[in-house]
Enzyme design. Structure first.
Site, mmCIF file in Angstrom:
data_model
loop_
_atom_site.group_PDB
_atom_site.id
_atom_site.type_symbol
_atom_site.label_atom_id
_atom_site.label_comp_id
_atom_site.label_asym_id
_atom_site.label_seq_id
_atom_site.Cartn_x
_atom_site.Cartn_y
_atom_site.Cartn_z
ATOM 1 C CB SER A 1 -0.963 -0.044 1.198
ATOM 2 O OG SER A 1 -1.912 0.987 1.136
ATOM 3 C CE LYS B 1 -4.864 -2.092 0.301
ATOM 4 N NZ LYS B 1 -5.005 -0.676 -0.061
ATOM 5 C CG ASP C 1 7.828 4.483 -11.121
ATOM 6 O OD1 ASP C 1 8.473 3.446 -11.345
ATOM 7 O OD2 ASP C 1 6.584 4.522 -11.105
#
Length: 581
Positions: free
Chosen positions: A290, A315, A301
């Site tokens: 999460s 998740k 990223d």
């Protein structure tokens, strides 16, 4: 012309869309009416009187269970559970308790630092005799826990037997709001490396994370390890606040997309960061989920950190935690999927709603390729895949049983005896469980009647069963009997086997550090033999390798080609000069 065709097609689709919506609304109304009629008939004619709360509650929970595990109903009588889920707080004494099978009572296992249990002087192994005069013999953990909890400010009378002295103690303890430790350890390690262990994204916790990071910088930290292993997530806003510390202002961190417009949101950095250049390694594992995946995934990223460990949980679903319901109920409801900066959603499981609901893992073959800000390849559909995969040491079966399954409570009893003999111990950085201490523990295990299910025995029995089924057993019977003798149970030998001994010593040492130095001490001590942490330290001390991991392979290859061309030109110039001479 193309615009006119597109408009005509859109107009033609309107009746179909309207029909589909009408059909859906009709199905909803029809099924609600059927459900209402069934319950009315049950309530009126069923042989026994129905408990409406139980029957309808079961129907609600079954319905939600067919959707996903995160959409949850909290009726009014579970308000305290809902509050604890939201804030990580509950009112009580602040201690982990466990059942001692030998004593047939619940005992104090680990008081939280700074909480009422620790302030009252409760110690590991203290046997709970009574709470407010009620005998706690043979009571379950849950029963005792419910009696230790209560409203903040209320007082309870606790009677315990302290095994280290044999004395009975009576304590009056005032309950207070207990905050589960979400930042149990941070500190300087290996010279200039700061470490932050962060276990939950609770409301307001990012402020403490920020204070810890600033403190580490002031103490000379030039590199950082963020440990998000076993962090199940929590508040998205806290994740955004932490990311804002390391990523320049104006960068998109997270996008949420749902069925309704209000579920669609975009989160970006809004303030100037504290540090955008310090090398960072993020530690993750399969229980990193999460908000932890938002944090580690966004740092990956945006090429701001190297991720080390094992693939995370996966998740990628977003919940609205506070949908109000009639009669003071609450609904935590999944409303959207989230997408991290590369555009990928890392949700690993598709929840299907047909046939009562079932799940479907996204296979690697169906994941999609995305790119980080610098152009590195990353994929969706299966959690965050680390830049460096490094598995943690697996706990041997015997250690697992001693820690979690043992009905003789020999580990707990040994640690209580250890406390009796050692008023103080060395610091977490220096403590070692001696071979003499371990031998004492070994003798206690042998005398306790401890046993466990050995994997070799289990798999041998399974192989024997398969051989009998396939008709090979009679020919191999002598070999099976010989193997059984070689694998015969020898507990003393198993306790002395180096791999088992090393891990059991670590297990005992961690418990002892928690006794004397609380969770902070246990975590600090554990870093000494943590392979994932050691890999993070190694990487941070190898700057060229660290930078290479954040550089796309194509760019790295192009760089090598350019460097080779530059070297060739230099060589040509040298040759040319020699020729001229």
């Amino acid at each position: 012309m193309k615009k006119l065709i597109a408009l005509a097609l859109w107009l033609l689709s309107l009746p179909l869309a309207a029909q589909n919506m009408n059909d859906h609304n009709y199905d909803v109304a029809k099924n609600l009416e059927v459900f209402n009629a069934i319950y009315k008939n049950l309530d009126f004619m069923y042989v026994d009187t129905l408990n409406a709360t139980d029957v309808v509650g079961t129907a609600i929970n079954t319905m939600l269970h067919s959707l996903d595990p995160y959409t949850t109903y909290y009726p009014e009588d579970k308000a305290a559970e809902y509050k604890e889920m939201m804030t990580g707080k509950y009112a009580g004494v602040g201690a982990i308790i466990s059942y001692n099978f030998k004593q047939k009572r619940v005992v104090i296992n680990e008081p939280y630092e700074g909480m009422p249990a620790a302030e009252a002087g409760l110690k590991k192994g203290d046997i709970i005799l009574s709470i407010d005069g009620e005998d706690m013999t043979d009571k379950t953990n849950q029963y005792v826990s419910d009696h230790l909890r209560g409203n903040p400010g209320t007082t309870l009378e606790l009677k315990v037997l302290r095994p280290t002295t044999g004395k009975k103690l009576t304590m009056k303890i005032t309950r207070k709001a207990i905050q589960m430790p979400y930042l149990p350890y941070y500190g300087m390690k290996e010279g200039d490396i700061g470490v932050i262990n962060y276990t939950q994204f609770l409301e307001g916790s990012s402020k403490d994370f920020r204070r810890a990071f600033i403190d580490l910088k002031q103490r000379g930290a030039k590199k950082l390890i963020i440990d998000l292993r076993d962090n199940g997530g929590g508040s998205v806003q806290e994740a955004i606040s932490i990311l804002n510390m390391f990523i320049p202002k104006g960068k998109t961190l997270l996008t949420m997309k749902g069925k309704i417009k209000n579920a669609n949101q975009t989160f970006a950095t809004t303030v100037e960061p504290i540090d955008t250049v310090m090398p960072i390694v993020v530690l993750v594992n399969e229980a990193t989920a999460s908000a932890s995946e938002i944090t580690s995934g966004a740092l990956q990223d945006l090429d701001r950190a190297v991720v080390v460990g094992t693939r995370t949980y996966g998740k990628g679903l977003v919940q609205v935690p506070n949908v109000p319901l009639p009669y003071n109920g609450k609904l935590k409801l999944t409303t959207a999927k989230y997408y991290i900066p590369s555009g990928r959603c890392i949700q690993a499981i598709n929840y299907k709603h047909a046939k009562g609901g079932y799940t479907e893992h996204v296979p690697d073959s169906l994941t999609h390729l995305f790119y980080t800000a610098a152009g590195r390849e990353v994929r969706d559909g299966g959690g965050i895949n680390p830049d460096i995969v490094m598995k943690a040491d697996s706990m041997p079966n015997i250690a697992l049983y001693l820690d979690r399954v043992d009905t003789t409570s020999v580990l707990l009893n040994y640690e209580v005896e250890f406390m009796k003999k050692h008023p103080t111990v060395a610091s977490p950085a220096d403590f070692e469980l001696s071979d003499a201490d371990y031998d004492e523990f070994k003798q206690a295990v042998l005398a306790s009647g401890f046993s466990y299910d050995r994997l070799s025995e289990k798999y041998l029995k399974e192989l024997e069963r398969v051989a009998q089924f396939e008709g090979y057993y009679d020919d191999a019977k002598a070999d099976f009997e010989a193997l059984k003798k070689k694998l015969s149970h020898n507990l003393a030998k198993e306790l002395d086997w180096p791999y088992n001994k090393e891990h059991i010593k670590q297990l005992i040492a961690l418990d002892i550090m928690a006794i004397y130095y609380y969770q902070k001490g246990a975590i600090e001590h554990s870093l000494r033999y943590d392979p994932q942490y050691k890999e993070a330290v190694r990487l941070l001390n190898a700057p060229d390798e660290y930078r290479a991991l954040l550089t796309p392979k194509v760019k790295a290859e192009n760089k090598k080609v350019d460097e080779k061309k530059a070297d060739d030109k230099k060589a040509e110039k040298k040759t040319s000069k020699k020729t001229k001479k």
